[in-house]
Design a protein around this motif. Structure first.
Motif, PDB file in Angstrom:
ATOM      1  N   ASN A 147       0.815  -1.217   0.000  1.00  0.00           N
ATOM      2  CA  ASN A 147       0.000   0.000   0.000  1.00  0.00           C
ATOM      3  C   ASN A 147       0.850   1.269   0.000  1.00  0.00           C
ATOM      4  O   ASN A 147       1.970   1.292   0.528  1.00  0.00           O
ATOM      5  CB  ASN A 147      -0.912   0.049   1.231  1.00  0.00           C
ATOM      6  N   VAL A 148       0.259   2.317  -0.552  1.00  0.00           N
ATOM      7  CA  VAL A 148       0.817   3.671  -0.529  1.00  0.00           C
ATOM      8  C   VAL A 148      -0.252   4.588   0.064  1.00  0.00           C
ATOM      9  O   VAL A 148      -1.443   4.483  -0.265  1.00  0.00           O
ATOM     10  CB  VAL A 148       1.187   4.153  -1.949  1.00  0.00           C
ATOM     11  N   GLU A 149       0.212   5.502   0.924  1.00  0.00           N
ATOM     12  CA  GLU A 149      -0.718   6.457   1.548  1.00  0.00           C
ATOM     13  C   GLU A 149      -0.431   7.844   0.998  1.00  0.00           C
ATOM     14  O   GLU A 149       0.699   8.353   1.102  1.00  0.00           O
ATOM     15  CB  GLU A 149      -0.547   6.433   3.077  1.00  0.00           C
ATOM     16  N   ILE A 150      -1.440   8.462   0.385  1.00  0.00           N
ATOM     17  CA  ILE A 150      -1.327   9.801  -0.184  1.00  0.00           C
ATOM     18  C   ILE A 150      -2.104  10.735   0.738  1.00  0.00           C
ATOM     19  O   ILE A 150      -3.319  10.581   0.920  1.00  0.00           O
ATOM     20  CB  ILE A 150      -1.897   9.857  -1.617  1.00  0.00           C
ATOM     21  N   ALA A 151      -1.397  11.696   1.361  1.00  0.00           N
ATOM     22  CA  ALA A 151      -2.009  12.544   2.382  1.00  0.00           C
ATOM     23  C   ALA A 151      -2.167  13.977   1.903  1.00  0.00           C
ATOM     24  O   ALA A 151      -1.407  14.477   1.058  1.00  0.00           O
ATOM     25  CB  ALA A 151      -1.151  12.518   3.641  1.00  0.00           C
ATOM     26  N   ASN A 152      -3.187  14.644   2.447  1.00  0.00           N
ATOM     27  CA  ASN A 152      -3.465  16.080   2.290  1.00  0.00           C
ATOM     28  C   ASN A 152      -3.978  16.450   0.907  1.00  0.00           C
ATOM     29  O   ASN A 152      -3.787  17.592   0.460  1.00  0.00           O
ATOM     30  CB  ASN A 152      -2.222  16.906   2.631  1.00  0.00           C
ATOM     31  N   VAL A 153      -4.633  15.511   0.248  1.00  0.00           N
ATOM     32  CA  VAL A 153      -5.286  15.813  -1.027  1.00  0.00           C
ATOM     33  C   VAL A 153      -6.694  16.295  -0.711  1.00  0.00           C
ATOM     34  O   VAL A 153      -7.484  15.559  -0.096  1.00  0.00           O
ATOM     35  CB  VAL A 153      -5.341  14.583  -1.945  1.00  0.00           C
ATOM     36  N   PRO A 154      -7.065  17.535  -1.100  1.00  0.00           N
ATOM     37  CA  PRO A 154      -8.400  18.062  -0.787  1.00  0.00           C
ATOM     38  C   PRO A 154      -9.506  17.161  -1.319  1.00  0.00           C
ATOM     39  O   PRO A 154      -9.391  16.583  -2.396  1.00  0.00           O
ATOM     40  CB  PRO A 154      -8.408  19.435  -1.482  1.00  0.00           C
ATOM     41  N   GLU A 155     -10.567  17.063  -0.492  1.00  0.00           N
ATOM     42  CA  GLU A 155     -11.700  16.209  -0.867  1.00  0.00           C
ATOM     43  C   GLU A 155     -12.735  17.009  -1.653  1.00  0.00           C
ATOM     44  O   GLU A 155     -12.983  18.182  -1.369  1.00  0.00           O
ATOM     45  CB  GLU A 155     -12.359  15.619   0.389  1.00  0.00           C
ATOM     46  N   ARG A 156     -13.333  16.344  -2.641  1.00  0.00           N
ATOM     47  CA  ARG A 156     -14.425  16.913  -3.410  1.00  0.00           C
ATOM     48  C   ARG A 156     -15.554  15.892  -3.484  1.00  0.00           C
ATOM     49  O   ARG A 156     -15.313  14.681  -3.533  1.00  0.00           O
ATOM     50  CB  ARG A 156     -13.956  17.287  -4.830  1.00  0.00           C
ATOM     51  N   ARG A 157     -16.774  16.414  -3.545  1.00  0.00           N
ATOM     52  CA  ARG A 157     -17.922  15.508  -3.553  1.00  0.00           C
ATOM     53  C   ARG A 157     -17.923  14.616  -4.786  1.00  0.00           C
ATOM     54  O   ARG A 157     -18.234  13.425  -4.708  1.00  0.00           O
ATOM     55  CB  ARG A 157     -19.212  16.322  -3.476  1.00  0.00           C
ATOM     56  N   ASP A 158     -17.567  15.153  -5.943  1.00  0.00           N
ATOM     57  CA  ASP A 158     -17.627  14.405  -7.201  1.00  0.00           C
ATOM     58  C   ASP A 158     -16.237  13.985  -7.671  1.00  0.00           C
ATOM     59  O   ASP A 158     -15.993  13.833  -8.874  1.00  0.00           O
ATOM     60  CB  ASP A 158     -18.309  15.240  -8.292  1.00  0.00           C
ATOM     61  N   GLU A 159     -15.301  13.798  -6.736  1.00  0.00           N
ATOM     62  CA  GLU A 159     -13.926  13.497  -7.117  1.00  0.00           C
ATOM     63  C   GLU A 159     -13.825  12.099  -7.725  1.00  0.00           C
ATOM     64  O   GLU A 159     -14.603  11.195  -7.413  1.00  0.00           O
ATOM     65  CB  GLU A 159     -13.006  13.618  -5.897  1.00  0.00           C
TER      66      GLU A 159
END
Length: 320
Positions: free
Chosen positions: A171-183
């Motif tokens: 696994n890879v963890e990608i942090a601090n990517v802003p969330e969007r409802r329709d992402e």
């Protein structure tokens, strides 16, 4: 009773009788003689000194008899009074003794009842104590049996954490990517591969999804977890991300304020806490390097220092 004249008794006086044939003068003289005798007789009747003695004796004797009688009555009265008092006292004492015996009997019964209650209470308390002792021994036995488990608990927790970390090796963890409802996370992953110059084939990806933070109160965006099909693919992706420094969210075509994006190995919650402790200790002790490789925390003080691993909390003490 009139006493006889001593002269007459002695025969000194002639016997004179009243004769009716005597002349009147003789009869009168005879009467006068008789009267004289009577007068003399009356005179002789006066008590003499000898008679006074007899009377005194009689009086003394009478007084003695009276005294004796009075003393006898007094003695009888004293005996009677003493007997009456003794009888009354005996009766009163018997009554009081009977009351005392009755009262003492009631007291003994009350004491006996209380002793019975105390004995029952003591018996109950002893039973309870025996029960507590039995339960305590059982608990001690269980504690003795669990001592090995308790002593092995840290090792068991470490083993569980190691197994969980082992399961995250792909696994890879990608942090601090802003969330969007329709992402679209697949699209974001493809853009990320293009930016770090490590194109990703979707056939090499098992899954991609966001996971909640260990700290529920944090306001940071949820991390994105990417699972590759092999460990080699995972490691190559992480190395490419390290070479491409300064990755930001706007470079992934995500609108809004640009945020720094971090790509790391996927650690367990336990290892994340341990990694944070190591970084804080390293900062205080002026250590230069703290990093993760294949789920293991590595520490190095200088470029020429020896590298050592931190796998448990007590290993943090090595940073000194």
């Amino acid at each position: 009773m009139q006493r006889p004249s001593p002269l007459k008794t002695a025969g000194l006086l002639p016997k004179v009788s009243s004769n009716p044939d005597l002349p009147e003068s003789l009869r009168n003289s005879d009467k006068a003689f008789v009267s004289s005798r009577k007068l003399n007789s009356h005179k002789r009747k006066q008590p003499d000194s000898g008679d006074d003695c007899n009377i005194d004796d009689m009086r003394v004797s009478l007084e003695n008899k009276i005294d004796e009688k009075l003393n006898a009555w007094k003695n009888e009265l004293e005996i009677s009074i003493a007997t009456t008092i003794k009888t009354s006292m005996q009766s009163i004492m018997e009554q009081e003794m009977e009351k005392m015996r009755a009262s003492f009997s009631d007291l003994i019964k009350q004491v006996s009842d209380r002793l019975d209650n105390v004995e029952q209470s003591l018996s109950y308390a002893m039973d309870r104590q025996d029960s507590f002792d039995t339960r305590l021994r059982e608990m001690e036995e269980k504690m003795k049996q669990n001592i090995d488990v308790i002593s092995q608990l840290p090792d068991l927790q470490y083993e569980i954490n190691s197994m969980q970390q082992q399961a995250r090796l792909y696994n890879v963890e990608i942090a601090n990517v802003p969330e969007r409802r329709d992402e679209n996370l697949v699209t974001i992953l493809e853009r990320l591969g293009s930016f770090i110059k490590h194109p990703i084939k979707m056939s090499d990806v098992v899954s991609v999804h966001r996971v909640p933070h260990f700290d529920r109160k944090t306001t940071r965006p949820k991390n994105i977890i990417v699972r590759f099909t092999t460990k080699i693919l995972r490691n190559n992706f992480i190395e490419a991300a390290k070479l491409a420094k300064g990755l930001k969210s706007d470079q992934l075509s995500i609108s809004g304020t640009a945020q720094n994006v971090y790509i790391n190995e996927h650690l367990t919650g336990k290892n994340k806490q341990l990694f944070r402790m190591c970084r804080e200790a390293a900062t205080k002790q002026n250590y230069k390097y703290v990093w993760i490789k294949n789920g293991t925390i590595l520490v190095r003080q200088t470029d020429s220092s020896e590298i050592f691993a931190v796998r448990k909390e007590h290993d943090v003490k090595k940073i000194k």
